[in-house]
Design an enzyme around this catalytic site. Structure first.
Site, mmCIF file in Angstrom:
data_model
loop_
_atom_site.group_PDB
_atom_site.id
_atom_site.type_symbol
_atom_site.label_atom_id
_atom_site.label_comp_id
_atom_site.label_asym_id
_atom_site.label_seq_id
_atom_site.Cartn_x
_atom_site.Cartn_y
_atom_site.Cartn_z
ATOM 1 N N TYR A 95 -24.377 38.172 12.247
ATOM 2 C CA TYR A 95 -24.122 37.390 11.028
ATOM 3 C C TYR A 95 -22.620 37.312 10.754
ATOM 4 O O TYR A 95 -22.071 36.239 10.477
ATOM 5 C CB TYR A 95 -24.868 38.052 9.872
ATOM 6 N N ILE A 150 -28.982 30.818 -3.734
ATOM 7 C CA ILE A 150 -27.678 30.253 -4.087
ATOM 8 C C ILE A 150 -27.707 28.719 -3.987
ATOM 9 O O ILE A 150 -27.148 28.022 -4.836
ATOM 10 C CB ILE A 150 -26.568 30.850 -3.196
HETATM 11 N N1 NAD Z 1 -26.439 36.288 -0.922
HETATM 12 C C1 NAD Z 1 -25.251 36.794 -0.602
HETATM 13 O O1 NAD Z 1 -24.854 37.885 -1.020
HETATM 14 C C2 NAD Z 1 -24.328 36.016 0.287
HETATM 15 C C3 NAD Z 1 -23.052 36.552 0.530
HETATM 16 C C4 NAD Z 1 -22.182 35.854 1.353
HETATM 17 C C5 NAD Z 1 -22.559 34.636 1.875
HETATM 18 N N2 NAD Z 1 -23.816 34.149 1.618
HETATM 19 C C6 NAD Z 1 -24.157 32.849 2.196
HETATM 20 O O2 NAD Z 1 -24.573 31.987 1.152
HETATM 21 C C7 NAD Z 1 -25.547 31.073 1.653
HETATM 22 C C8 NAD Z 1 -26.819 31.127 0.816
HETATM 23 O O3 NAD Z 1 -27.315 32.462 0.820
HETATM 24 P P1 NAD Z 1 -28.630 32.905 0.030
HETATM 25 O O4 NAD Z 1 -28.350 34.231 -0.551
HETATM 26 O O5 NAD Z 1 -29.097 31.808 -0.861
HETATM 27 O O6 NAD Z 1 -29.598 33.121 1.274
HETATM 28 P P2 NAD Z 1 -31.120 32.710 1.496
HETATM 29 O O7 NAD Z 1 -31.544 33.389 2.737
HETATM 30 O O8 NAD Z 1 -31.881 32.946 0.222
HETATM 31 O O9 NAD Z 1 -31.038 31.129 1.664
HETATM 32 C C9 NAD Z 1 -30.716 30.495 2.861
HETATM 33 C C10 NAD Z 1 -31.469 29.184 2.893
HETATM 34 O O10 NAD Z 1 -31.188 28.547 4.144
HETATM 35 C C11 NAD Z 1 -32.398 28.030 4.653
HETATM 36 N N3 NAD Z 1 -32.372 27.915 6.103
HETATM 37 C C12 NAD Z 1 -32.408 28.925 7.021
HETATM 38 N N4 NAD Z 1 -32.465 28.422 8.259
HETATM 39 C C13 NAD Z 1 -32.447 27.064 8.135
HETATM 40 C C14 NAD Z 1 -32.495 25.992 9.056
HETATM 41 N N5 NAD Z 1 -32.576 26.209 10.381
HETATM 42 N N6 NAD Z 1 -32.476 24.722 8.578
HETATM 43 C C15 NAD Z 1 -32.414 24.481 7.245
HETATM 44 N N7 NAD Z 1 -32.370 25.458 6.311
HETATM 45 C C16 NAD Z 1 -32.388 26.739 6.760
HETATM 46 C C17 NAD Z 1 -33.469 29.039 4.221
HETATM 47 O O11 NAD Z 1 -34.771 28.459 4.252
HETATM 48 C C18 NAD Z 1 -32.992 29.405 2.820
HETATM 49 O O12 NAD Z 1 -33.572 28.581 1.820
HETATM 50 C C19 NAD Z 1 -25.749 31.452 3.121
HETATM 51 O O13 NAD Z 1 -24.874 30.671 3.913
HETATM 52 C C20 NAD Z 1 -25.323 32.906 3.158
HETATM 53 O O14 NAD Z 1 -24.921 33.293 4.448
HETATM 54 C C21 NAD Z 1 -24.705 34.817 0.845
#
Ligand code: NAD
Length: 249
Positions: free
Chosen positions: A155, A17
């Site tokens: 989470y 995202i």
């Molecule tokens: N994918 C979904 O369905 C969904 C739904 C609701 C909310 N979200 C939220 O959207 C956001 C993006 O989700 P996504 O699907 O791209 O997840 P993802 O796990 O693919 O991406 C998360 C990113 O955060 C980075 N990250 C993790 N720990 C870190 C740290 N300590 N320092 C810096 N970067 C760090 C990871 O390397 C990764 O690139 C997140 O906040 C997630 O909680 C996602």
């Protein structure tokens, strides 16, 4: 939604995202400073090249890394106008587990990154935003905070805390012209979600929406861009749920 010449920091930029936000802000004319963990530096550098953004490797739980990132943004662009606190432990959660099976380490890791990291990001950009006369902070929550999805207690708790932090920061930073809002996405059909959920679960989530289809990262862009833009200037302390119509707030 004018973002021309604005400097926008996007964390978790190498994720499914985050990458989408980087492209969207760059396409809207913003100077984008993208960041993710050092292990994602290669992907981040590639993304930065594709989108015309700057990538700075760093960990959102490190004050030193935040200081280096803000210094780089100031050097390159002279200001920080918006922060999208998107980084979280999501894909790294592994299989869903009952809360009785979570370890203290599991809990602490998720809360440290998702909540403490979000707060550290706010803390780091506020001086630059104050100097610029205002700013926009968009924290990324999750619709799970309202739904209470089982198997993800740490989470879900972390995202509820992000929403509380959003309200508190909105009140504290309002006098500085800084707005603080959250966007709570529903289940997005990206790589991270597919790693954690079966196809049947994703299909049933799509079927339960008012807009009954799978959600893609691009569905989040409008809300995030709006809250980061001049147009979102009188909205603060709010959480906008973008889930195609599952949770009505
Ligand atoms: N994918 C979904 O369905 C969904 C739904 C609701 C909310 N979200 C939220 O959207 C956001 C993006 O989700 P996504 O699907 O791209 O997840 P993802 O796990 O693919 O991406 C998360 C990113 O955060 C980075 N990250 C993790 N720990 C870190 C740290 N300590 N320092 C810096 N970067 C760090 C990871 O390397 C990764 O690139 C997140 O906040 C997630 O909680 C996602």
């Amino acid at each position: 939604m004018n973002l021309d010449g604005k400097t926008v920091v996007v964390t978790g930029a190498a994720g499914g995202i985050g990458e989408c936000y980087v492209h969207a802000f760059a396409a809207a004319g913003a100077n984008v400073v993208a960041t993710d963990v050092p292990a994602a530096a290669e992907a981040g550098a590639e993304l930065a090249q594709e989108a015309g953004a700057v990538f700075v490797a760093g960990d959102v739980t490190s004050d030193d890394d935040w200081a280096a990132l803000v210094a780089r943004a100031q050097d390159e662009f002279g200001r920080v106008d918006a922060l999208v606190n998107n980084a979280a432990v999501y894909q790294g959660l592994g299989a869903k587990r009952p809360l009785t099976e979570l370890s203290t380490d599991d809990w602490d890791t998720v809360l440290r990154v998702n909540v403490r990291g979000t707060w550290q990001g706010i803390k780091a950009v506020v001086p630059a935003m104050r100097a610029a006369g205002g700013g926009r902070i968009v924290n990324i929550s999750s619709s799970t905070a309202r739904m209470g999805v089982p198997g993800f207690a740490h989470y879900v708790a972390s995202k509820a805390a992000v929403e509380g932090l959003t309200r508190s920061a909105a009140r504290e930073l309002g006098p500085d012209g800084i707005t603080v809002n959250a966007v709570a996405p529903g289940l997005v059909s990206d790589e991270a979600t597919r790693a954690l959920n079966s196809d049947a679960y994703i299909a049933s989530a799509a079927g339960g929406r008012a807009l009954a289809r799978e959600m893609v990262p691009d569905d989040l862009v409008g809300a995030v861009k709006f809250l980061a833009s001049n147009s979102g200037g009188f909205l603060t302390g709010q959480t906008v749920v973008v889930d195609g119509g599952v949770v009505f707030t």
